[in-house]
Design a protein around this motif. Sequence first.
Motif, PDB file in Angstrom:
ATOM      1  N   VAL A  81      54.635 -94.973  37.150  1.00 10.83           N
ATOM      2  CA  VAL A  81      54.434 -95.506  35.807  1.00 10.83           C
ATOM      3  C   VAL A  81      53.550 -96.751  35.846  1.00 10.83           C
ATOM      4  CG1 VAL A  81      56.555 -96.865  35.724  1.00 10.83           C
ATOM      5  CG2 VAL A  81      55.634 -95.935  33.629  1.00 10.83           C
ATOM      6  N   ILE A  82      53.686 -97.561  36.886  1.00 10.46           N
ATOM      7  CA  ILE A  82      52.892 -98.796  36.983  1.00 10.46           C
ATOM      8  C   ILE A  82      51.408 -98.466  37.149  1.00 10.46           C
ATOM      9  CG2 ILE A  82      52.398-100.795  38.452  1.00 10.46           C
ATOM     10  CD1 ILE A  82      55.424-100.958  38.985  1.00 10.46           C
ATOM     11  N   ILE A  83      51.117 -97.523  38.048  1.00 11.45           N
ATOM     12  CA  ILE A  83      49.715 -97.174  38.303  1.00 11.45           C
ATOM     13  C   ILE A  83      49.053 -96.628  37.041  1.00 11.45           C
ATOM     14  CG2 ILE A  83      48.260 -95.466  39.465  1.00 11.45           C
ATOM     15  CD1 ILE A  83      50.021 -95.954  41.963  1.00 11.45           C
ATOM     16  N   VAL A  84      49.722 -95.686  36.397  1.00 15.34           N
ATOM     17  CA  VAL A  84      49.125 -95.085  35.205  1.00 15.34           C
ATOM     18  C   VAL A  84      48.956 -96.140  34.109  1.00 15.34           C
ATOM     19  CG1 VAL A  84      49.391 -93.336  33.431  1.00 15.34           C
ATOM     20  CG2 VAL A  84      50.059 -92.820  35.772  1.00 15.34           C
ATOM     21  N   GLY A  85      49.978 -96.978  33.948  1.00 11.74           N
ATOM     22  CA  GLY A  85      49.891 -98.040  32.947  1.00 11.74           C
ATOM     23  C   GLY A  85      48.735 -98.981  33.241  1.00 11.74           C
ATOM     24  N   MET A  86      48.539 -99.293  34.528  1.00 17.50           N
ATOM     25  CA  MET A  86      47.456-100.201  34.893  1.00 17.50           C
ATOM     26  C   MET A  86      46.089 -99.591  34.623  1.00 17.50           C
ATOM     27  SD  MET A  86      48.509-102.627  38.041  1.00 17.50           S
ATOM     28  CE  MET A  86      47.188-102.004  38.994  1.00 17.50           C
ATOM     29  N   VAL A  87      45.964 -98.314  34.920  1.00 18.12           N
ATOM     30  CA  VAL A  87      44.678 -97.650  34.699  1.00 18.12           C
ATOM     31  C   VAL A  87      44.306 -97.697  33.217  1.00 18.12           C
ATOM     32  CG1 VAL A  87      43.501 -95.446  34.785  1.00 18.12           C
ATOM     33  CG2 VAL A  87      44.879 -96.168  36.708  1.00 18.12           C
ATOM     34  N   ILE A  88      45.272 -97.400  32.368  1.00 14.60           N
ATOM     35  CA  ILE A  88      45.006 -97.451  30.923  1.00 14.60           C
ATOM     36  C   ILE A  88      44.612 -98.870  30.530  1.00 14.60           C
ATOM     37  CG2 ILE A  88      46.012 -97.163  28.619  1.00 14.60           C
ATOM     38  CD1 ILE A  88      47.815 -95.021  29.756  1.00 14.60           C
ATOM     39  N   THR A  89      45.382 -99.839  31.028  1.00 18.89           N
ATOM     40  CA  THR A  89      45.112-101.236  30.696  1.00 18.89           C
ATOM     41  C   THR A  89      43.696-101.632  31.111  1.00 18.89           C
ATOM     42  OG1 THR A  89      47.418-101.621  31.208  1.00 18.89           O
ATOM     43  CG2 THR A  89      46.050-103.556  30.876  1.00 18.89           C
ATOM     44  N   LEU A 113      51.998 -90.951  31.628  1.00 15.66           N
ATOM     45  CA  LEU A 113      52.933 -92.039  31.362  1.00 15.66           C
ATOM     46  C   LEU A 113      54.273 -91.465  30.898  1.00 15.66           C
ATOM     47  CD1 LEU A 113      52.482 -95.036  31.558  1.00 15.66           C
ATOM     48  CD2 LEU A 113      52.007 -95.102  29.129  1.00 15.66           C
ATOM     49  N   LYS A 114      54.194 -90.456  30.028  1.00 10.92           N
ATOM     50  CA  LYS A 114      55.405 -89.817  29.527  1.00 10.92           C
ATOM     51  C   LYS A 114      56.158 -89.150  30.669  1.00 10.92           C
ATOM     52  CE  LYS A 114      56.749 -85.969  26.542  1.00 10.92           C
ATOM     53  NZ  LYS A 114      57.345 -86.540  25.334  1.00 10.92           N
ATOM     54  N   GLU A 115      55.396 -88.448  31.523  1.00 15.04           N
ATOM     55  CA  GLU A 115      56.055 -87.740  32.622  1.00 15.04           C
ATOM     56  C   GLU A 115      56.632 -88.703  33.647  1.00 15.04           C
ATOM     57  OE1 GLU A 115      53.734 -83.454  32.416  1.00 15.04           O
ATOM     58  OE2 GLU A 115      53.189 -84.824  34.011  1.00 15.04           O
ATOM     59  N   ALA A 116      56.061 -89.911  33.694  1.00 14.33           N
ATOM     60  CA  ALA A 116      56.535 -90.882  34.682  1.00 14.33           C
ATOM     61  C   ALA A 116      57.812 -91.571  34.234  1.00 14.33           C
ATOM     62  CB  ALA A 116      55.455 -91.925  34.938  1.00 14.33           C
ATOM     63  N   GLN A 117      58.025 -91.579  32.922  1.00 14.63           N
ATOM     64  CA  GLN A 117      59.122 -92.384  32.371  1.00 14.63           C
ATOM     65  C   GLN A 117      60.507 -92.107  32.983  1.00 14.63           C
ATOM     66  OE1 GLN A 117      59.842 -91.873  28.228  1.00 14.63           O
ATOM     67  NE2 GLN A 117      60.712 -93.889  27.988  1.00 14.63           N
ATOM     68  N   PRO A 118      60.904 -90.820  33.133  1.00 17.52           N
ATOM     69  CA  PRO A 118      62.242 -90.606  33.692  1.00 17.52           C
ATOM     70  C   PRO A 118      62.390 -91.123  35.119  1.00 17.52           C
ATOM     71  CG  PRO A 118      61.347 -88.561  32.786  1.00 17.52           C
ATOM     72  CD  PRO A 118      60.243 -89.564  32.782  1.00 17.52           C
ATOM     73  N   TYR A 119      61.266 -91.381  35.793  1.00 17.50           N
ATOM     74  CA  TYR A 119      61.348 -91.788  37.202  1.00 17.50           C
ATOM     75  C   TYR A 119      61.078 -93.273  37.356  1.00 17.50           C
ATOM     76  CZ  TYR A 119      61.077 -86.791  37.478  1.00 17.50           C
ATOM     77  OH  TYR A 119      61.328 -85.465  37.284  1.00 17.50           O
ATOM     78  N   ILE A 120      61.251 -94.005  36.259  1.00 14.12           N
ATOM     79  CA  ILE A 120      60.873 -95.410  36.256  1.00 14.12           C
ATOM     80  C   ILE A 120      61.644 -96.205  37.312  1.00 14.12           C
ATOM     81  CG2 ILE A 120      62.500 -96.175  34.488  1.00 14.12           C
ATOM     82  CD1 ILE A 120      60.015 -97.606  33.206  1.00 14.12           C
ATOM     83  N   GLY A 169      48.776 -92.691  23.321  1.00 11.14           N
ATOM     84  CA  GLY A 169      49.968 -92.715  22.488  1.00 11.14           C
ATOM     85  C   GLY A 169      50.339 -91.326  21.998  1.00 11.14           C
ATOM     86  N   LEU A 170      49.354 -90.589  21.523  1.00 10.65           N
ATOM     87  CA  LEU A 170      49.617 -89.238  21.000  1.00 10.65           C
ATOM     88  C   LEU A 170      50.075 -88.306  22.109  1.00 10.65           C
ATOM     89  CD1 LEU A 170      46.653 -88.747  18.532  1.00 10.65           C
ATOM     90  CD2 LEU A 170      49.056 -88.974  17.958  1.00 10.65           C
ATOM     91  N   SER A 171      49.414 -88.381  23.261  1.00 11.09           N
ATOM     92  CA  SER A 171      49.804 -87.519  24.370  1.00 11.09           C
ATOM     93  C   SER A 171      51.191 -87.895  24.854  1.00 11.09           C
ATOM     94  CB  SER A 171      48.813 -87.630  25.528  1.00 11.09           C
ATOM     95  OG  SER A 171      47.570 -87.128  25.127  1.00 11.09           O
ATOM     96  N   TYR A 172      51.490 -89.196  24.781  1.00 13.88           N
ATOM     97  CA  TYR A 172      52.825 -89.640  25.171  1.00 13.88           C
ATOM     98  C   TYR A 172      53.867 -88.982  24.274  1.00 13.88           C
ATOM     99  CZ  TYR A 172      56.789 -92.663  26.048  1.00 13.88           C
ATOM    100  OH  TYR A 172      58.037 -93.118  26.348  1.00 13.88           O
ATOM    101  N   LEU A 173      53.521 -88.839  23.005  1.00 11.00           N
ATOM    102  CA  LEU A 173      54.445 -88.187  22.066  1.00 11.00           C
ATOM    103  C   LEU A 173      54.385 -86.667  22.185  1.00 11.00           C
ATOM    104  CD1 LEU A 173      53.783 -90.339  18.898  1.00 11.00           C
ATOM    105  CD2 LEU A 173      55.757 -90.444  20.389  1.00 11.00           C
TER     106      LEU A 173
END
Lengths: 515, 269
Positions: B240-248, B226-233, B207-211
């Motif tokens: 964004v899906i891969i990074v989100g899944m890894v965190i999950t 995740l932040k860097e992936a957002q504009p390319y959603i 969360g902090l790194s995202y900010l």
Amino acid sequence: MKKVGGKAFLLLFFVSVLLVACSDKGANEAGEQAAKANENEEKMGGTIRVAMSTEVDNLDPYQSAATDTMSIMDNVYDGLLDTNETGELIPAIAESYDISENGLVYTFKLKENVTFHDGTPLTAEDVKYSYEKLAGLSGEEPISSQYEVIEKIETPSDFEVVITLKEKNSAFLAATIRPILPVDYDNHSEKPIGAGPFKFAEYKVGQELRLVKNEDYYNEKKIPNLDEVLFKIMPDSESAILAMQSGEIDVIPGISSQGKEQLGDTIETISAPQNMVQLMALNNQVEPLNDIHVRKAINLAIDKDMIIDIVAEGDGVKLGSNFSPSMQLYYQEGLEDMYQTNINEAKKLLAEAGYPDGFDLELTVPSDYPFHVDTAQVITEQLAQVGIQVEIKLMEFSTWLEKVYNEAQYESTIIGFTGKLDPYEILRRYVSDYDNNFVQYENKAYDKLIHDALLATDEAEMANIYKQAQTMLAEEAASVFIMDPYRTVAMKKGLQGWKMYPIQKFNLEDLYYTQ
Amino acid sequence: MIKKHRLPLYIGLTFVSIAFIMMLISLFYTPYDPNAIDPTNRLASPSLTHLFGTDNFGRDIFSRVMEGAKTAFLIGTVAASIGLFLGFLLGASAGYFGGWIDELTMRFIDAMLAFPGILLAIMLIAVFEPGMKNTVIALGIMSIPAFARIIRSSFIQYKSYDFVKASIAKGGGAIHIMIKHILPNAVSPILVAASLSFSGSILAESGLSYLGLGVQPPDPSWGRMLKEAQPYITSAPWYVIIVGMVITILVLGFNLLSDGLRDVHDKKA
């Protein structure tokens, strides 16, 4: 494939409609033709909603410091002169002007039909009141340093203003685009009254600002088509894009290349250089950046084309000095290729300077600008090739302003200088006694050049001096001048007339709907 | 036959192990240099050459995910240790001594809990400066209250037990009793709290790194990615899906692990 399918379906649909409504065929064709003719015709009326990414700081044009707010309020207030798309000054409230032989006395003739939004006519008294306020002649602190050169302001008649300067200053004329306010009216922060093409209607703090058309605008050719303009404050660019997609807003004045891609061809976009200089500023007083060999080596190691491709998706113009080609008249061509990327040459220069293995460099970047943060990541990789180990340090913009911009406590940084209308304001940043010369560039010859430019009266001579100054900055590798990223304006289909200026300007009066 | 109540434990262990092994391998080997930029190969979709595709700089996402695992584990471990150490000091003394010490410590903990953890961390980082070190410290401080409360309640529970009374009667000192007699009995709840805090820290760091406040670029951190992936959603959704899944997976893994540990502990009790 999908698209073709869609088209085929549409065709089928039309064919069936035609078959069913055979008797109406003639009427239909006529209708279609009429629609076509209408496509490029200006329609009167309509409302647009514009997404703004920053909060309004102050409605009073003399108190406001935020570029976005000034661009909005520029539609409410007019100045003596205005700028056109190439940065030339054109008459606005002033009908004409005259500069005396010695360059000290400026005489402005005002248009006689100008009225403020409250109905009172605009006269020389209002100009005098406004300019005395800006120059600090009414006993208060001067509001704008550009006006401090004014010695006195006289009003020989109701529509004539004579301004005398303390010394010759070729930069003064560009300053006269600042708004003229009605004499002795002091409530602009709450109820702004100007003489511009739009009237202020309403402002809900943090939400929206509404302007309505000024039917009595003095320049009849420029009376707005639109009835109303609503600025909606949307700090998050992603939500602005989604709002655009769902039709909640009609214009985004600045959209990223990713956003542009996301919206695809559902919108119209206009892109052009914005007179910005994105640079990697090198603190010229810090070891080892005080060595010109090191600065040149950094310039040789950085591949600007790659940055433009990766960070700006190709939407940017490569720069060679602190000047954008959008100010054509003053732009020195050819500097952008002075340092062709050459790793070996860069290593050689570093070795000469005594750093054969490179060194550690701190790169401070304002975290609020992903564009600059991305640039920093590319530069980090590029400089690693010559052994310079870059450590990126993110900083919130307000801290950045304090630490870097005001105190020059940094080694290197990445920032964009927003465009000014006057080359003096742009190039003055490198004059050694300029307050915010945070690059800490010091060069007597440069100082003299910029000073001479102020004394120049003829445009060609002035342009020549500014070109020399740009060359000097490039030759001394004062910093790494990267690019002028394009500004891209996204508009709903059917909305037209947006123009690009060398300063951020919203020419709402020119907008019109075609459908 | 796997005992049913142990299922979450095993799933949790598997998830955490996968991430842990990935992190271990990244110490010696990543398929590509995680920071190497390749302008000719930007936003490539997942393929055999780039398992997870490439990001907007043409960097290999798989290598960056591996490298990011290092950051995640480092931050999780250090933050949980800081929280555990300080939380133990506060919780143990509050629980064991009781009285005004308890009152004072617990009101202090209440005051800390009054701030949402992430807000507290943001404040700490704003006062100092963003970076790995300060992020870890902030997250460690953030996890103190959870540890302190759990440890306090175990200590209150055990201090009235006979073996403690016996030790007191034999003249055992307070510190001796706390560490030798009570702590071994409180290990299970502490482990549960630790694994929860671990996942909490990883999530908070993301969360902090995202900010933009946590780990500094170009070092990979899952939150940053995740932040860097957002504009390319829309143009590169896999990023964004891969990074989100890894965190999950890692966070879920630790949560299941802590659930499992608690179940095992409860069954034993």
